[in-house]
Design a protein around this motif. Structure first.
Motif, PDB file in Angstrom:
ATOM      1  N   VAL A 201     -45.172  54.060  35.323  1.00  0.00           N
ATOM      2  CA  VAL A 201     -44.734  55.468  35.402  1.00  0.00           C
ATOM      3  C   VAL A 201     -43.953  55.849  34.150  1.00  0.00           C
ATOM      4  CG1 VAL A 201     -43.231  57.074  36.641  1.00  0.00           C
ATOM      5  CG2 VAL A 201     -44.736  55.526  37.916  1.00  0.00           C
ATOM      6  N   LEU A 202     -43.052  54.958  33.715  1.00  0.00           N
ATOM      7  CA  LEU A 202     -42.273  55.237  32.516  1.00  0.00           C
ATOM      8  C   LEU A 202     -43.168  55.290  31.281  1.00  0.00           C
ATOM      9  CD1 LEU A 202     -39.388  55.719  31.573  1.00  0.00           C
ATOM     10  CD2 LEU A 202     -39.125  53.263  31.266  1.00  0.00           C
ATOM     11  N   GLY A 203     -44.210  54.432  31.248  1.00  0.00           N
ATOM     12  CA  GLY A 203     -45.133  54.467  30.122  1.00  0.00           C
ATOM     13  C   GLY A 203     -45.893  55.778  30.052  1.00  0.00           C
ATOM     14  N   VAL A 204     -46.345  56.283  31.206  1.00  0.00           N
ATOM     15  CA  VAL A 204     -47.008  57.594  31.232  1.00  0.00           C
ATOM     16  C   VAL A 204     -46.055  58.683  30.761  1.00  0.00           C
ATOM     17  CG1 VAL A 204     -48.072  59.324  32.732  1.00  0.00           C
ATOM     18  CG2 VAL A 204     -48.604  56.889  33.049  1.00  0.00           C
ATOM     19  N   GLY A 205     -44.774  58.567  31.161  1.00  0.00           N
ATOM     20  CA  GLY A 205     -43.779  59.535  30.699  1.00  0.00           C
ATOM     21  C   GLY A 205     -43.596  59.488  29.192  1.00  0.00           C
ATOM     22  N   CYS A 206     -43.656  58.286  28.604  1.00  0.00           N
ATOM     23  CA  CYS A 206     -43.536  58.166  27.151  1.00  0.00           C
ATOM     24  C   CYS A 206     -44.712  58.834  26.447  1.00  0.00           C
ATOM     25  CB  CYS A 206     -43.442  56.699  26.759  1.00  0.00           C
ATOM     26  SG  CYS A 206     -41.885  55.903  27.214  1.00  0.00           S
ATOM     27  N   VAL A 207     -45.921  58.661  27.003  1.00  0.00           N
ATOM     28  CA  VAL A 207     -47.086  59.346  26.432  1.00  0.00           C
ATOM     29  C   VAL A 207     -46.891  60.857  26.507  1.00  0.00           C
ATOM     30  CG1 VAL A 207     -49.561  59.756  26.684  1.00  0.00           C
ATOM     31  CG2 VAL A 207     -48.647  57.432  26.954  1.00  0.00           C
TER      32      VAL A 207
ATOM     33  N   ARG B 177     -53.252  63.271  14.112  1.00  0.00           N
ATOM     34  CA  ARG B 177     -52.338  63.313  15.271  1.00  0.00           C
ATOM     35  C   ARG B 177     -53.010  62.744  16.530  1.00  0.00           C
ATOM     36  NH1 ARG B 177     -47.015  64.587  13.792  1.00  0.00           N
ATOM     37  NH2 ARG B 177     -47.097  66.101  12.076  1.00  0.00           N
ATOM     38  N   VAL B 178     -54.255  63.106  16.728  1.00  0.00           N
ATOM     39  CA  VAL B 178     -54.976  62.593  17.891  1.00  0.00           C
ATOM     40  C   VAL B 178     -55.116  61.077  17.808  1.00  0.00           C
ATOM     41  CG1 VAL B 178     -57.167  62.607  19.130  1.00  0.00           C
ATOM     42  CG2 VAL B 178     -56.214  64.761  18.269  1.00  0.00           C
ATOM     43  N   SER B 179     -55.399  60.577  16.607  1.00  0.00           N
ATOM     44  CA  SER B 179     -55.499  59.140  16.416  1.00  0.00           C
ATOM     45  C   SER B 179     -54.167  58.460  16.692  1.00  0.00           C
ATOM     46  CB  SER B 179     -55.965  58.823  14.991  1.00  0.00           C
ATOM     47  OG  SER B 179     -57.259  59.346  14.761  1.00  0.00           O
ATOM     48  N   ASP B 180     -53.074  59.090  16.245  1.00  0.00           N
ATOM     49  CA  ASP B 180     -51.743  58.527  16.513  1.00  0.00           C
ATOM     50  C   ASP B 180     -51.490  58.422  18.016  1.00  0.00           C
ATOM     51  OD1 ASP B 180     -51.245  58.278  13.858  1.00  0.00           O
ATOM     52  OD2 ASP B 180     -49.974  60.070  13.688  1.00  0.00           O
ATOM     53  N   LEU B 181     -51.888  59.450  18.762  1.00  0.00           N
ATOM     54  CA  LEU B 181     -51.676  59.436  20.207  1.00  0.00           C
ATOM     55  C   LEU B 181     -52.510  58.334  20.873  1.00  0.00           C
ATOM     56  CD1 LEU B 181     -50.397  60.697  22.717  1.00  0.00           C
ATOM     57  CD2 LEU B 181     -52.339  62.289  22.808  1.00  0.00           C
ATOM     58  N   LEU B 182     -53.775  58.215  20.424  1.00  0.00           N
ATOM     59  CA  LEU B 182     -54.634  57.180  20.994  1.00  0.00           C
ATOM     60  C   LEU B 182     -54.093  55.779  20.680  1.00  0.00           C
ATOM     61  CD1 LEU B 182     -58.193  58.633  20.281  1.00  0.00           C
ATOM     62  CD2 LEU B 182     -56.985  58.520  22.466  1.00  0.00           C
ATOM     63  N   MET B 183     -53.623  55.576  19.446  1.00  0.00           N
ATOM     64  CA  MET B 183     -53.059  54.280  19.076  1.00  0.00           C
ATOM     65  C   MET B 183     -51.792  53.987  19.886  1.00  0.00           C
ATOM     66  SD  MET B 183     -55.077  52.821  17.044  1.00  0.00           S
ATOM     67  CE  MET B 183     -53.999  51.461  16.627  1.00  0.00           C
ATOM     68  N   PHE B 184     -50.998  55.031  20.139  1.00  0.00           N
ATOM     69  CA  PHE B 184     -49.800  54.839  20.958  1.00  0.00           C
ATOM     70  C   PHE B 184     -50.199  54.418  22.371  1.00  0.00           C
ATOM     71  CE2 PHE B 184     -46.486  56.270  23.847  1.00  0.00           C
ATOM     72  CZ  PHE B 184     -45.339  55.751  23.248  1.00  0.00           C
ATOM     73  N   ALA B 185     -51.236  55.047  22.920  1.00  0.00           N
ATOM     74  CA  ALA B 185     -51.695  54.688  24.266  1.00  0.00           C
ATOM     75  C   ALA B 185     -52.210  53.256  24.314  1.00  0.00           C
ATOM     76  CB  ALA B 185     -52.780  55.671  24.717  1.00  0.00           C
TER      77      ALA B 185
ATOM     78  N   GLY C  63     -42.313  58.924  11.168  1.00  0.00           N
ATOM     79  CA  GLY C  63     -42.977  58.994  12.463  1.00  0.00           C
ATOM     80  C   GLY C  63     -43.230  57.637  13.084  1.00  0.00           C
ATOM     81  N   MET C  64     -42.866  56.579  12.379  1.00  0.00           N
ATOM     82  CA  MET C  64     -43.087  55.224  12.871  1.00  0.00           C
ATOM     83  C   MET C  64     -42.213  54.908  14.080  1.00  0.00           C
ATOM     84  SD  MET C  64     -44.765  52.409  12.366  1.00  0.00           S
ATOM     85  CE  MET C  64     -44.656  50.660  12.738  1.00  0.00           C
ATOM     86  N   ALA C  65     -41.065  55.590  14.189  1.00  0.00           N
ATOM     87  CA  ALA C  65     -40.108  55.272  15.252  1.00  0.00           C
ATOM     88  C   ALA C  65     -40.663  55.549  16.640  1.00  0.00           C
ATOM     89  CB  ALA C  65     -38.803  56.043  15.038  1.00  0.00           C
ATOM     90  N   ARG C  66     -41.782  56.281  16.721  1.00  0.00           N
ATOM     91  CA  ARG C  66     -42.378  56.514  18.047  1.00  0.00           C
ATOM     92  C   ARG C  66     -42.736  55.197  18.734  1.00  0.00           C
ATOM     93  NH1 ARG C  66     -45.115  60.680  15.197  1.00  0.00           N
ATOM     94  NH2 ARG C  66     -46.903  59.265  14.912  1.00  0.00           N
ATOM     95  N   VAL C  67     -42.992  54.170  17.933  1.00  0.00           N
ATOM     96  CA  VAL C  67     -43.377  52.882  18.520  1.00  0.00           C
ATOM     97  C   VAL C  67     -42.247  52.291  19.351  1.00  0.00           C
ATOM     98  CG1 VAL C  67     -42.597  51.404  16.615  1.00  0.00           C
ATOM     99  CG2 VAL C  67     -44.577  50.733  17.967  1.00  0.00           C
ATOM    100  N   LEU C  68     -40.995  52.700  19.077  1.00  0.00           N
ATOM    101  CA  LEU C  68     -39.864  52.180  19.845  1.00  0.00           C
ATOM    102  C   LEU C  68     -39.897  52.640  21.300  1.00  0.00           C
ATOM    103  CD1 LEU C  68     -36.910  52.520  17.299  1.00  0.00           C
ATOM    104  CD2 LEU C  68     -38.367  50.533  17.772  1.00  0.00           C
ATOM    105  N   LEU C  69     -40.642  53.719  21.564  1.00  0.00           N
ATOM    106  CA  LEU C  69     -40.770  54.172  22.956  1.00  0.00           C
ATOM    107  C   LEU C  69     -41.439  53.100  23.823  1.00  0.00           C
ATOM    108  CD1 LEU C  69     -41.903  57.882  22.403  1.00  0.00           C
ATOM    109  CD2 LEU C  69     -39.716  57.111  23.326  1.00  0.00           C
TER     110      LEU C  69
END
Length: 348
Positions: free
Chosen positions: A100-106, A126-134, A76-82
């Protein structure tokens, strides 16, 4: 080429280590063929991108490869490539498109969680992963903004440097060749006017014109030497005063001074001597230079006819600009019939 060139290789390496470890340790299902192939394709894309200025196709291909790597990564680490998508878009298309593209990635991460983990909103991990991605997205956009502003600052600095160099060259032409060529023109006109009336005066004017032409050539050679070897103020002043009724005295140590500072002092002395001999009809001219620990001082004094402040011309204005460019100041004290005293002070 993006200014932060190290970011992509760093993320690729982290994703490769995490996905490889997860697959080998049985912690996740990593499809090594697609996973490694996608990362290699991203590296090749990064290497090829500077050669082909087509940002939209490259962005689309990059997005497809990132999705491929993320889908085949068991960690699941590859999400960071987004994050690389809005990061690259910031440089190619600007801030609005990147946001706009960043919001699309989220949104894409949210959809992926919904497909692979129904009820993920109740999973703290999962929620923590989403927050860290943001948070990572915000930091990535901030990094891109800083890099873009730094790049623009370098461009502005280059433009200012080019403008300063053009001004310096213009002052050099006026202070050096301009004076000599003006003298040659005046002397040739004088020789032509006195050719029939007084041949001896005409011959003397021609001799003076030859001397001015020689000095112009010497000035050009001196400027060329200044580009090739260290500029020595004392030597340049001695050459400038050679053959003229000018008393030159240099004291102190000019070592450690910036060449631009010494050249500004020299041009100021040249302007002062030229004005005293050519315009003020001075009988005596003295030049005193002292290079101290904190700065240098130049004093050019003459017993010419002097002038009022309203008569200050382009030469003195150009001198003030040149001296101000190296942090110095010019003081001119003169009055009709009382001579002129020019003082220039510049910091070391």
């Amino acid at each position: 080429m993006r200014p932060v060139a190290w970011l992509s290789p760093l993320l690729y390496g982290a994703v490769l280590l995490a996905g490889g470890y997860a697959g080998l340790a049985g912690l996740g299902e990593t499809r090594f063929g697609w996973f490694v192939g996608g990362l290699v394709a991203l590296v090749v894309l990064d290497l090829a991108e500077p050669r082909y200025a087509r940002p939209v196709p490259f962005l689309v291909v990059r997005a497809a490869l990132v999705v491929l790597v993320a889908a085949s990564d068991g960690s699941g680490m590859a999400r960071v490539l987004l994050l690389l998508l809005p990061f690259g878009a910031y440089f190619a298309f600007g801030r609005v498109v990147a946001v706009v593209l960043g919001v699309g990635c989220v949104g894409l991460v949210v959809v992926a969680f919904g497909v692979t983990a129904p009820g993920w909103t109740h999973d703290v991990e999962r929620v923590s992963d989403l927050l860290m991605f943001a948070v990572g997205l915000v930091l990535t956009l901030a990094m891109a903004a800083v890099a873009v502003e730094e790049q623009r600052g370098r461009v502005r600095l280059a433009e200012l440097s080019a403008a300063a160099e053009r001004n310096r060259l213009a002052r050099d032409v006026h202070d050096g060749l301009g004076h000599h060529l003006t003298a040659v023109s005046v002397l040739l006109e004088k020789a032509s006017a006195f050719r029939e009336l007084d041949p001896s005066v005409a011959d003397q004017a021609l001799d003076d014109a030859r001397e001015s032409a020689r000095r112009a050539l010497e000035d050009v050679r001196r400027s060329v030497r200044a580009l090739r070897e260290p500029f020595r103020l004392s030597s340049a002043l001695a050459e400038l005063a050679q053959g003229l009724k000018v008393d030159v005295e240099c004291a102190g140590d000019e070592n450690g001074y910036d060449p631009a500072v010494l050249l500004a002092v020299y041009r100021a002395a040249q302007e002062g001597i030229t004005n005293a001999l050519r315009h003020a009809d001075a009988r005596t001219v003295s030049v005193r230079v002292h290079c101290g620990r904190s700065g240098a001082e130049l004093v050019v004094a003459d017993d010419g006819r002097g002038f009022s402040a309203a008569e200050e011309g382009f030469g003195l204005s150009g001198m003030r600009e040149r001296v101000a460019a190296v942090g110095g100041a010019v003081d001119v004290r003169s009055a009709p019939g009382q001579g002129t005293r020019l003082t220039v002070r510049v910091p070391r």
